[in-house]
Design a protein around this motif. Structure first.
Motif, PDB file in Angstrom:
ATOM      1  N   VAL A 142      36.659   3.913  11.221  1.00  0.00           N
ATOM      2  CA  VAL A 142      38.377   3.015  11.444  1.00  0.00           C
ATOM      3  C   VAL A 142      39.204   3.333  10.581  1.00  0.00           C
ATOM      4  O   VAL A 142      40.963   3.916   9.908  1.00  0.00           O
ATOM      5  CB  VAL A 142      38.667   2.257  12.624  1.00  0.00           C
ATOM      6  N   PHE A 143      38.735   2.742   9.501  1.00  0.00           N
ATOM      7  CA  PHE A 143      39.389   2.265   7.998  1.00  0.00           C
ATOM      8  C   PHE A 143      39.510   3.599   7.106  1.00  0.00           C
ATOM      9  O   PHE A 143      40.157   3.808   6.868  1.00  0.00           O
ATOM     10  CB  PHE A 143      38.348   1.921   7.240  1.00  0.00           C
ATOM     11  N   ILE A 144      38.484   5.087   6.874  1.00  0.00           N
ATOM     12  CA  ILE A 144      38.727   5.896   6.327  1.00  0.00           C
ATOM     13  C   ILE A 144      39.639   6.823   7.665  1.00  0.00           C
ATOM     14  O   ILE A 144      40.267   7.852   6.840  1.00  0.00           O
ATOM     15  CB  ILE A 144      37.576   7.011   6.197  1.00  0.00           C
ATOM     16  N   GLN A 145      39.839   7.051   8.580  1.00  0.00           N
ATOM     17  CA  GLN A 145      40.578   7.680  10.010  1.00  0.00           C
ATOM     18  C   GLN A 145      42.074   7.517   9.041  1.00  0.00           C
ATOM     19  O   GLN A 145      43.032   7.795   8.879  1.00  0.00           O
ATOM     20  CB  GLN A 145      40.807   7.136  11.080  1.00  0.00           C
ATOM     21  N   MET A 146      42.653   5.891   9.431  1.00  0.00           N
ATOM     22  CA  MET A 146      43.249   5.260   9.771  1.00  0.00           C
ATOM     23  C   MET A 146      43.981   5.599   7.569  1.00  0.00           C
ATOM     24  O   MET A 146      45.440   5.790   7.912  1.00  0.00           O
ATOM     25  CB  MET A 146      43.525   3.922   9.149  1.00  0.00           C
ATOM     26  N   GLU A 147      43.291   4.822   6.821  1.00  0.00           N
ATOM     27  CA  GLU A 147      43.862   4.989   5.522  1.00  0.00           C
ATOM     28  C   GLU A 147      43.936   6.401   4.843  1.00  0.00           C
ATOM     29  O   GLU A 147      44.815   6.523   4.068  1.00  0.00           O
ATOM     30  CB  GLU A 147      42.569   4.257   4.526  1.00  0.00           C
ATOM     31  N   GLY A 148      43.126   7.523   5.435  1.00  0.00           N
ATOM     32  CA  GLY A 148      43.283   8.778   4.164  1.00  0.00           C
ATOM     33  C   GLY A 148      44.640   9.171   5.195  1.00  0.00           C
ATOM     34  O   GLY A 148      45.050   9.692   4.031  1.00  0.00           O
ATOM     35  N   ALA A 149      45.102   9.172   6.243  1.00  0.00           N
ATOM     36  CA  ALA A 149      46.130   9.230   6.811  1.00  0.00           C
ATOM     37  C   ALA A 149      46.761   9.117   6.631  1.00  0.00           C
ATOM     38  O   ALA A 149      48.307   9.552   6.291  1.00  0.00           O
ATOM     39  CB  ALA A 149      46.430   9.104   8.921  1.00  0.00           C
ATOM     40  N   PHE A 150      46.898   7.169   5.678  1.00  0.00           N
ATOM     41  CA  PHE A 150      48.674   6.692   5.361  1.00  0.00           C
ATOM     42  C   PHE A 150      48.423   7.139   3.377  1.00  0.00           C
ATOM     43  O   PHE A 150      49.958   7.449   3.873  1.00  0.00           O
ATOM     44  CB  PHE A 150      47.814   5.136   5.413  1.00  0.00           C
ATOM     45  N   PHE A 151      47.129   7.293   3.213  1.00  0.00           N
ATOM     46  CA  PHE A 151      47.507   7.773   1.941  1.00  0.00           C
ATOM     47  C   PHE A 151      48.316   8.914   1.597  1.00  0.00           C
ATOM     48  O   PHE A 151      49.427   9.994   1.116  1.00  0.00           O
ATOM     49  CB  PHE A 151      45.908   7.986   1.474  1.00  0.00           C
ATOM     50  N   LEU A 152      48.047  10.263   2.873  1.00  0.00           N
ATOM     51  CA  LEU A 152      48.689  11.326   2.775  1.00  0.00           C
ATOM     52  C   LEU A 152      50.295  11.749   3.024  1.00  0.00           C
ATOM     53  O   LEU A 152      50.839  12.219   2.529  1.00  0.00           O
ATOM     54  CB  LEU A 152      48.103  12.294   3.575  1.00  0.00           C
ATOM     55  N   LEU A 153      49.812  10.580   4.505  1.00  0.00           N
ATOM     56  CA  LEU A 153      51.832  10.794   4.982  1.00  0.00           C
ATOM     57  C   LEU A 153      52.292   9.831   4.310  1.00  0.00           C
ATOM     58  O   LEU A 153      53.933   9.956   4.050  1.00  0.00           O
ATOM     59  CB  LEU A 153      51.598   9.533   6.688  1.00  0.00           C
TER      60      LEU A 153
END
Length: 716
Positions: A142-153
């Motif tokens: 969950v962490f890498i899914q959310m933080e990776g997506a937030f990082f790009l957005l």
């Protein structure tokens, strides 16, 4: 660095004063609280906690991506709108410090949302007595899914907010989300003709699955490593987008070192992005290529001319390709010594006893074994010659085997069993350290006869130009099985459709055959029925069997047939639909939707569907009702009557079914038997059922003629 810290601290304090920014955090808390409380308030759980969590997680992630993306656009442009930016550029602060400071604050806001999600997830999963290692794996996912997506957005939000100096900058984030997620965010796993499945790799979070990454007894093991790779790429690309923003922001204020260093760093990051993207692409490409090869091998093409012929071909295709032709040979015994290995490999030593049930001698025997498994030994004491033809093994006997005679074959084989369905988003058969799936339809052990493991047809509305279904493999005779299984590199629990008599040894007689599962599963005996599934849903299965058992018992007494399964597998939705196409003989698969179903008409429908054969119903969904459909509905009413329905058959049929002239005449015919009492009504339906199951083509069933035969038989 000190100025950067000052910017981060100052911007953070300013945001803390903005009470409106607490609303998204509160929305997350309230939504997750509702999901958790609604689940925990249920007396009996029909779905695994993790499955419920991930169903909600996917929708919450979409909402949070929109929120964080719009917030980052706001952060990038708020000082320009207040004209404070004009004052800042006169200070001794660099573009890198100014943009990066605000970018870090936006990332911290996204991190707050992530931490809320993680706290709820971890606390809820520990409450369900999930093992620490599994909780840690799910939390990291969950962490890498959310933080990776937030990082790009956030990086994209700053790029759009810095470059577009008006309110239209806010439109870029929803547009980006629609373009990247609009196509892959389907619930079918079947790409339309305009939707290349490979484009689904270009999403801000890993979405190479259908509906949910959680697969019941197999958890998230399949998607875990590919997700780390995908989100690593997203993370690096997010840094690239930030650097591009720094390069374009107030170019007249850039220092000489920034002008030289930033392009070099961008190029340096793009290299691993491209390399890792190539690895990610090749992972899916290999799976997709195997799926295409499977489709090319099995899918048949329409050979007619008219649209009417095409419609009939599409409507009847799967029923005309059923595995329902009787075979004169049968597998009397099957003894297997199975060794499961890493990376979807297996080796098997088998001893088969085959009997000729026909009236004439035969000298040729066909066996079916998936082509990915190579035969290493094929011999018999009576003298045979074996050859391979795709999924078929042709056994030529030196001399014919007479009617009623048996002979033995030693057949050893090894190879890979990995198979894909649903545009390669779903694995049908696999052997990994923490998960095993070898359904009968995968052809992992020898089947008697020349059988199609897959039924497919060309389909011009699909990107792949075909669709596939698992074949409905029906055996004419039961087989006595003895199976020894050793799993070289894993000790996960295993379950087979025959019972385990001692550690690693399974024995039993089954007309269905063998389906092997391994993962986070547990077995429970409920009313002499073996139920295999995730530990959290077994109580739900007990409740379900309590609802089905009276109807099973009634049907067996009424029609003198066996309908009570000896084993039930509780599967996730995707694998349930894959395996549910196989017609059952004492074997049943269910998913959470059926576990929590309490409507009498649905329960009766499911029992009758298994009894009559699923194809007998599905083929008529788009055609005019015939006498077989009418008989099905009459039997359905009888079952509902047993469950407490008080309506008369004529009244019930008129209210819930379409009544044409033919139906009206048949209703009136049966109504006469109903007036004689429910026993007389059930007796005539029993006769009609026994009559129709003996027909080669059920569409030829004529109820009026059958009733005349019934009357003449009762008079005698």
């Amino acid at each position: 660095m000190s100025r950067l810290k000052t910017i981060v601290r100052t911007e953070s304090l300013l945001l803390l004063r903005n009470k409106f920014l607490a609303i998204p955090l509160l929305i997350n808390v309230l939504c997750w609280s509702y999901i958790v409380i609604a689940y925990e308030m249920e007396a009996i759980h029909f779905e695994v906690r993790a499955a419920v969590f991930y169903n909600g997680f996917m929708w919450m992630l979409l909402l949070n991506l929109l929120i964080v993306g719009l917030f980052s656009v706001y952060m990038a442009g708020k000082d320009r709108e207040s004209e404070f930016e004009h004052l800042v550029v006169t200070y001794r602060v660099t573009n890198v410090e100014w943009i990066t400071g605000k970018w870090v604050v936006a990332q911290l806001y996204g991190l707050c949302i992530t931490l809320i999600t993680l706290l709820i997830q971890v606390g809820w999963f520990f409450g369900g007595k999930m093992a620490f290692g599994e909780v840690a794996q799910n939390a990291f996912y969950v962490f890498i899914q959310m933080e990776g997506a937030f990082f790009l957005l956030v990086s994209l939000g700053f790029l759009f907010g810095s470059m577009v100096r008006n309110v239209f900058s806010y439109l870029f984030i929803p547009t980006f989300l629609v373009l990247t997620l609009g196509l892959p965010f389907d619930y079918t796993g079947v790409a339309a003709d305009y939707d290349n499945p490979k484009l689904h790799l270009l999403t801000p979070f890993d979405y190479m699955f259908i509906q949910s990454p959680f697969e019941g007894i197999w958890g998230i093991d399949r998607v875990f490593e590919p997700t780390i790779l995908h989100q690593g790429i997203v993370f690096l690309f997010g840094i690239v987008v930030l650097l591009v923003t720094l390069l374009l922001f107030h170019r007249n204020r850039r220092k000489y070192r920034e002008k030289r260093m930033i392009p070099v760093v961008i190029v340096g990051l793009l290299i691993p992005v491209l390399v890792l993207s190539g690895f990610s692409y090749m992972q899916y490409e290999r799976a997709y290529e195997q799926f295409i090869i499977t489709g090319d091998r099995y899918a048949k093409e329409f050979e007619g001319d008219t649209q009417t012929e095409l419609f009939k071909w599409e409507n009847d295709y799967y029923d005309e390709n059923l595995d329902d032709e009787p075979y004169e040979l049968s597998m009397v015994t099957t003894n297997l010594d199975v060794k499961l290995k890493d990376d979807d490999q297996m080796s098997v030593q088998s001893n088969l006893t085959i009997k000729n049930n026909g009236e004439l001698p035969t000298q040729e025997v066909y066996l079916t074994l998936v082509s990915g498994l190579s035969v290493t030994v094929c011999k018999s004491e009576i003298g045979i010659t074996c050859s391979r033809m795709d999924d078929f093994i042709v056994v030529e006997l030196d001399k014919p085997i007479e009617s009623g005679e048996e002979f033995n074959i030693n057949l050893d084989y090894e190879g890979t069993v990995l198979q894909y369905r649903n545009d390669a988003y779903t694995e049908l058969a696999f052997i990994q350290e923490n998960r095993v799936s070898l359904p009968k339809e995968a052809g992992w052990y020898p089947l008697i006869g020349k059988r199609s493991l897959v039924i497919g047809r060309k389909h011009n509305n699909r990107f792949t130009q075909f669709e596939l279904r698992n074949a409905k493999l029906v055996e004419d005779f039961p087989t006595a099985f003895s199976v020894t299984i050793s799993n070289e590199n894993s000790e996960i629990p295993l379950a087979l459709t025959i019972p385990e008599v001692k550690a690693g040894v399974y024995e039993g007689t089954s007309q269905y055959g063998l389906s092997l599962m391994g993962g986070n599963l547990k077995e429970m005996i409920i009313d002499d029925i073996r139920v295999v599934g995730h530990p959290e849903v077994l109580n739900g299965a007990q409740d379900l069997i309590g609802r089905y058992k009276p109807l099973w018992d009634f049907t067996e007494d009424w029609l003198e047939v066996s309908v009570t399964p000896s084993v039930i597998y509780l599967l996730d939705t995707q694998h349930y639909y894959l395996m549910n196409n196989t017609r059952s003989h004492g074997f049943l698969t269910l998913n959470s939707d059926y576990l929590e179903e309490d409507r009498d008409d649905v329960i009766a429908y499911e029992v009758l569907k298994e009894l009559m054969g699923m194809s007998s119903i599905s083929s008529r969904l788009n055609s005019q009702e015939d006498d077989f459909d009418f008989l099905f509905n009459a039997m359905l009413w009888t079952m509902l009557k047993q469950l407490g329905n008080e309506m008369e058959f004529k009244e019930w049929y008129g209210e819930y079914r379409l009544m044409d002239d033919r139906s009206l005449s048949l209703v009136n015919l049966l109504h006469g038997y109903e007036e004689q009492g429910i026993e007389a009504f059930n007796e005539v339906l029993n006769y009609l059922f026994q009559y129709v199951v003996q027909l080669d083509d059920q569409q030829e069933f004529d109820m009026v003629d059958a009733l005349k035969l019934y009357e003449s038989s009762t008079v005698k």
